[in-house]
Design a protein around this motif. Structure first.
Motif, PDB file in Angstrom:
ATOM      1  N   GLY A  61       0.819  -1.213   0.000  1.00  0.00           N
ATOM      2  CA  GLY A  61       0.000   0.000   0.000  1.00  0.00           C
ATOM      3  C   GLY A  61       0.846   1.254   0.000  1.00  0.00           C
ATOM      4  O   GLY A  61       0.552   2.216  -0.719  1.00  0.00           O
ATOM      5  N   ALA A  62       1.918   1.266   0.794  1.00  0.00           N
ATOM      6  CA  ALA A  62       2.789   2.449   0.864  1.00  0.00           C
ATOM      7  C   ALA A  62       3.445   2.724  -0.478  1.00  0.00           C
ATOM      8  O   ALA A  62       3.538   3.883  -0.909  1.00  0.00           O
ATOM      9  CB  ALA A  62       3.849   2.257   1.947  1.00  0.00           C
TER      10      ALA A  62
ATOM     11  N   LEU B 168      -9.154   4.592  -0.316  1.00  0.00           N
ATOM     12  CA  LEU B 168      -9.364   3.541   0.676  1.00  0.00           C
ATOM     13  C   LEU B 168      -8.041   3.072   1.281  1.00  0.00           C
ATOM     14  O   LEU B 168      -7.968   2.757   2.470  1.00  0.00           O
ATOM     15  CB  LEU B 168     -10.093   2.353   0.034  1.00  0.00           C
ATOM     16  N   ILE B 169      -6.992   3.050   0.446  1.00  0.00           N
ATOM     17  CA  ILE B 169      -5.680   2.639   0.954  1.00  0.00           C
ATOM     18  C   ILE B 169      -5.095   3.728   1.844  1.00  0.00           C
ATOM     19  O   ILE B 169      -4.578   3.460   2.934  1.00  0.00           O
ATOM     20  CB  ILE B 169      -4.728   2.325  -0.216  1.00  0.00           C
ATOM     21  N   ILE B 170      -5.171   4.997   1.393  1.00  0.00           N
ATOM     22  CA  ILE B 170      -4.593   6.109   2.156  1.00  0.00           C
ATOM     23  C   ILE B 170      -5.265   6.229   3.528  1.00  0.00           C
ATOM     24  O   ILE B 170      -4.599   6.420   4.548  1.00  0.00           O
ATOM     25  CB  ILE B 170      -4.729   7.433   1.386  1.00  0.00           C
ATOM     26  N   LEU B 171      -6.590   6.097   3.549  1.00  0.00           N
ATOM     27  CA  LEU B 171      -7.334   6.262   4.800  1.00  0.00           C
ATOM     28  C   LEU B 171      -7.218   5.051   5.720  1.00  0.00           C
ATOM     29  O   LEU B 171      -7.667   5.102   6.865  1.00  0.00           O
ATOM     30  CB  LEU B 171      -8.809   6.538   4.496  1.00  0.00           C
TER      31      LEU B 171
ATOM     32  N   PRO C  20      -4.586  -3.118   0.267  1.00  0.00           N
ATOM     33  CA  PRO C  20      -4.464  -3.093  -1.201  1.00  0.00           C
ATOM     34  C   PRO C  20      -5.299  -4.176  -1.875  1.00  0.00           C
ATOM     35  O   PRO C  20      -5.857  -3.957  -2.947  1.00  0.00           O
ATOM     36  CB  PRO C  20      -2.971  -3.314  -1.419  1.00  0.00           C
ATOM     37  N   THR C  21      -5.392  -5.343  -1.248  1.00  0.00           N
ATOM     38  CA  THR C  21      -6.190  -6.427  -1.830  1.00  0.00           C
ATOM     39  C   THR C  21      -7.662  -6.048  -1.886  1.00  0.00           C
ATOM     40  O   THR C  21      -8.334  -6.229  -2.917  1.00  0.00           O
ATOM     41  CB  THR C  21      -6.019  -7.723  -0.996  1.00  0.00           C
ATOM     42  N   GLU C  22      -8.188  -5.518  -0.796  1.00  0.00           N
ATOM     43  CA  GLU C  22      -9.595  -5.112  -0.753  1.00  0.00           C
ATOM     44  C   GLU C  22      -9.866  -3.959  -1.712  1.00  0.00           C
ATOM     45  O   GLU C  22     -10.899  -3.934  -2.401  1.00  0.00           O
ATOM     46  CB  GLU C  22      -9.975  -4.729   0.676  1.00  0.00           C
ATOM     47  N   ALA C  23      -8.927  -3.002  -1.786  1.00  0.00           N
ATOM     48  CA  ALA C  23      -9.086  -1.882  -2.709  1.00  0.00           C
ATOM     49  C   ALA C  23      -9.066  -2.359  -4.151  1.00  0.00           C
ATOM     50  O   ALA C  23      -9.820  -1.860  -4.998  1.00  0.00           O
ATOM     51  CB  ALA C  23      -7.977  -0.849  -2.474  1.00  0.00           C
TER      52      ALA C  23
END
Length: 438
Positions: free
Chosen positions: A174-175, A240-243, A248-251
């Motif tokens: 995610g990062a 969604l990832i930032i918050l 990442p998988t769910e996004a």
């Protein structure tokens, strides 16, 4: 065996087989077998290699790869991409170089929805080059922006290659995805500034032509109907990832589902589009997983042979600064880009570069983004930059490789500017990841 002979043997087998035309995955598997025979006790090591191979692909963190690929395939095969370009066409009026600007804007949007560099370049090349050629655009104004924005898909999330790199390097996926947002937008802005300067210097490079004017109402409707819904999907995936709301998988799952919903809403989600999208995603995902099987074991054998530790010890013992060492690693990527594809480059360099970067106390997410920039630039590095050949496939008859490479050169310069900015001001890449909840 000395570490440098071990490294030469393992890497040499991979490179030699690829030069002979052996597929990347099988070249790594062959090198692993040679390494097991030489360094791990021969045939007795084979069961352990099989166990390691199974563990390398049964990793939850790899699930975003097929989901992002499905997202891009659906966007392409349903025709949603064409709708975006049609809407942008209404927005740019009669400004000089309008088709080049449309290419940058549309290519950036498509990059965020596809995650595929090759698909980005192929789609835009097939869509834009014939029209730009017919309008009298010179090569650097038609092919250059396409080659430039094609590489954006490697940096701007969702990037399947970034997910693969983060998974192999064992850093936060995610990062790394979020780290590419600001540099990617800066790069797109530099492309637009470059086009403006080229048109100012040579107005004949992008002749102005009559365009049927659109009213503000028509423009607003085109944006609302064909751009905003896609933009909302992208915003939600990244947001969604930032918050910290989703992994990442769910996004990625949300993004793929969102594109399917849009396709159904526009009544373009046909069985044919679904079949082509899923088959395309299946082929690419199977190839990626097979490559991971070979590369993960390659990393382990490289470490077991002492090559990794020996190289790190040698590199850290050289009296040069960390910045010089970073430039050496970046130069290696550019040289490799002249002869092999980006996945092969990642698989060879990650086991060596990331332990070295950790020893040099680089932020690994920042270093991974620098590496992605190197991979992007190498896509247009002659003689074997893959995007050059993709462009050759859609370019007008008589176009030579040299023409395509020259058209790409100014856009490579823009990527180097972003590289310098990221090195001088690391927070350009790290500010957004730092805002993510722990």
């Amino acid at each position: 065996m000395e570490w440098y002979w071990a490294a030469a043997l393992l890497v040499g087998v991979v490179v030699a087989l690829m030069l002979l035309g052996v597929p990347v995955a099988f070249a790594f598997l062959a090198s692993n077998l040679v390494g097991a025979m030489v360094f791990m006790g021969g045939f007795r090591a084979f069961p352990q290699i099989i166990v390691n191979a199974t563990e390398s692909v049964t990793v939850f963190a790899l699930i975003p790869v097929p989901l992002f690929i499905i997202m891009g395939e659906l966007f392409f095969h349903t025709g949603l991409a064409i709708r975006v370009f049609d809407a942008l066409d209404k927005c740019f009026g009669r400004i000089p170089g309008r088709l080049s600007y449309i290419t940058v804007a549309g290519g950036t949007i498509f990059a965020t929805l596809s995650g595929s560099t090759m698909a980005n370049t192929a789609m835009m090349g097939a869509l834009m080059v014939p029209d730009m050629t017919r309008r009298g655009y010179k090569r650097h104004m038609s092919m250059g922006p396409i080659l430039g924005t094609g590489g954006l898909a490697m940096i701007i999330p969702p990037s399947a290659l970034a997910v693969l790199l983060a998974s192999l390097a064992e850093i936060d996926i995610g990062a790394l995805l979020i780290a590419g947002v600001i540099p990617g937008l800066i790069l797109a802005a530099l492309y637009a500034i470059l086009i403006y300067g080229q048109v100012r210097l040579d107005p004949e490079a992008a002749p102005v032509y009559d365009v049927e004017p659109s009213t503000m109402g028509e423009i607003a409707r085109a944006v609302a109907v064909n751009i905003l819904p896609m933009s909302v999907v992208v915003f939600c995936v990244i947001g969604l990832i930032i918050l910290g709301v989703a992994t990442p998988t769910e996004a990625a799952g949300f993004g793929a589902f969102g594109v399917m919903v849009l396709g159904a809403a526009y009544r373009v989600l046909t069985w044919d589009a679904l079949a082509k999208s899923f088959m395309g995603a299946l082929r690419i995902t199977a190839l990626v997983l097979l490559i991971i099987v070979g590369s993960s074991t390659f990393s382990q054998i490289l470490a077991f042979s002492g090559a990794t530790a020996g190289l790190i010890g040698w590199a850290t013992g050289v009296e040069v600064s960390a910045l010089v060492m970073l430039m050496v690693m970046f130069a290696v990527l550019l040289v490799f880009g002249m002869f092999m594809d980006q996945v092969s480059m990642m698989l060879i360099t990650i086991p060596i570069f990331f332990p070295l970067a950790q020893t040099l106390e680089f932020d690994l997410v920042w270093f991974a983004l620098v590496m992605l920039l190197g991979l992007e630039i190498s896509l247009t590095t002659p003689p074997f930059g893959l995007l050059l050949f993709v462009m050759m496939g859609v370019a007008p008859a008589g176009t030579r490789l040299g023409h395509v490479a020259l058209a790409a050169a100014p856009y490579i310069g823009c990527a180097f500017v972003v590289l310098v900015l990221i090195i001088a001001f690391p927070q350009i890449a790290l500010w957004l990841p730092d805002q993510m909840p722990n």
